[in-house]
Write an enzyme that holds these catalytic residues in place. Sequence first.
Site, PDB file in Angstrom:
ATOM      1  N   LYS A  86       0.840  -1.197   0.000  1.00 57.07           N
ATOM      2  CA  LYS A  86       0.000   0.000   0.000  1.00 57.07           C
ATOM      3  C   LYS A  86       0.874   1.245   0.000  1.00 57.07           C
ATOM      4  O   LYS A  86       1.845   1.333   0.763  1.00 57.07           O
ATOM      5  CB  LYS A  86      -0.917  -0.016   1.223  1.00 57.07           C
ATOM      6  CG  LYS A  86      -1.870   1.173   1.322  1.00 57.07           C
ATOM      7  CD  LYS A  86      -2.766   1.031   2.542  1.00 57.07           C
ATOM      8  CE  LYS A  86      -3.731   2.196   2.687  1.00 57.07           C
ATOM      9  NZ  LYS A  86      -4.634   2.021   3.848  1.00 57.07           N
ATOM     10  N   SER A 140      -9.179   2.318   2.719  1.00 64.83           N
ATOM     11  CA  SER A 140      -8.215   2.958   1.856  1.00 64.83           C
ATOM     12  C   SER A 140      -7.210   1.995   1.224  1.00 64.83           C
ATOM     13  O   SER A 140      -6.425   2.397   0.364  1.00 64.83           O
ATOM     14  CB  SER A 140      -7.448   4.024   2.658  1.00 64.83           C
ATOM     15  OG  SER A 140      -6.760   3.415   3.755  1.00 64.83           O
ATOM     16  N   SER A 196     -10.040   0.318   6.971  1.00 65.39           N
ATOM     17  CA  SER A 196      -9.344   0.298   5.685  1.00 65.39           C
ATOM     18  C   SER A 196      -8.684  -1.010   5.284  1.00 65.39           C
ATOM     19  O   SER A 196      -8.139  -1.120   4.194  1.00 65.39           O
ATOM     20  CB  SER A 196      -8.300   1.419   5.649  1.00 65.39           C
ATOM     21  OG  SER A 196      -8.932   2.668   5.678  1.00 65.39           O
TER      22      SER A 196
END
Length: 376
Positions: free
Chosen positions: A27, A96, A120
């Site tokens: 990420k 996210s 997330s």
Amino acid sequence: MRAAAAADAAAAAGRAGPLQGLAFGVKDVLDTADMPSQYGSAIWAGHRPRSDAACVALARRAGAVILGKTVTTEFATRHPGPTSNPHNPGHTPGGSSSGSAAGAAAGFFHAGFGTQTAGSIIRPAAYCGAVGFKPSFGTLHRAGMKVMSESLDTVGVITGTVGDAALVMAGLTGGDYGDPEAKPGRAPRLGLCWGPTADQAAPETRAAIERVAAAAARAGAEIVPLEMPAAVTAGLAAHGAVMNGESSEALAWELDHAAALLSAGLRERMAWGRDLPRAAKEAGRLAFAAARAAFADVVAGVDAILTPSAPGEAPEGLGATGDPAFNSLWTLLHVPCVTVPVATGPLGLPLGAQIVTGFGQDRAALAWAEWVRAAT
């Protein structure tokens, strides 16, 4: 080319680590020394850190191959990137940790690193039909992460199976995460908890969780209803103030020097967080501590909690990533959470069930999540 070279170098070194040859996505709020780390923001376009984030360095040390960076929302907050849901590109993958969830679900890599401040890891994993594991707070070090909330941010992983999540966590930490696919000697005592946000569960989610509970009962589990005490509910009410207040501090430089490059939505939230009295943030942190103390007594009476992973199927469109209504509570409690795919909704998109245990009971969370998945 970079991934192939890294794999060749690892093989040539002749040291077979516990994650040897496994492919990872990272990420893009986690630093990588050999590729840009841009945090989902134009402010950091082309940024090249000198070092890896701690979790990335540990993955490489264990023999993993870093395939590349995965899309995140802006600073792991709200403004989405271009990633779509692998089951239907017209729907969000969640956020996210959007790219890590979509990539793991689509089989692009064995594991994707994610982070969770509200929902997330668990929510996008559920939307994409993957397994999401948010370990106990602090399990994976946050060095080299673009931290937004000191009280909440947690690094975790998204994988295709629960067994893979256990394997990856053991390889990263050297800890004992067990073999979730080994059959336990007994069935669990599961607390069925809809939580303070029960009214936000879509009909398909309510039906799916009730079917999971019924299947678990048929497999021998004892199902007991759980209600959260007032102290826990008060902790959830403080989540927004703590998260946005701390995030506005984390983005102090960006707000002072590059605010025009922030999305309008993030500027609005950060202005709200910046204007909160210090006392409000301190009171919120105290509410979190009281909630954790109260929750410890609640969870002590069960092996694990069964609860929704998300309100429903992944929403249509890529302009928003969904609601963390069924995640923020567990994040502020700092406890391990696992989502496993258990059903599909009326649009044919995945629905997940979330298993939660007490702080530090990560091995049990994984074991009971796999038990519930298999029973379903």
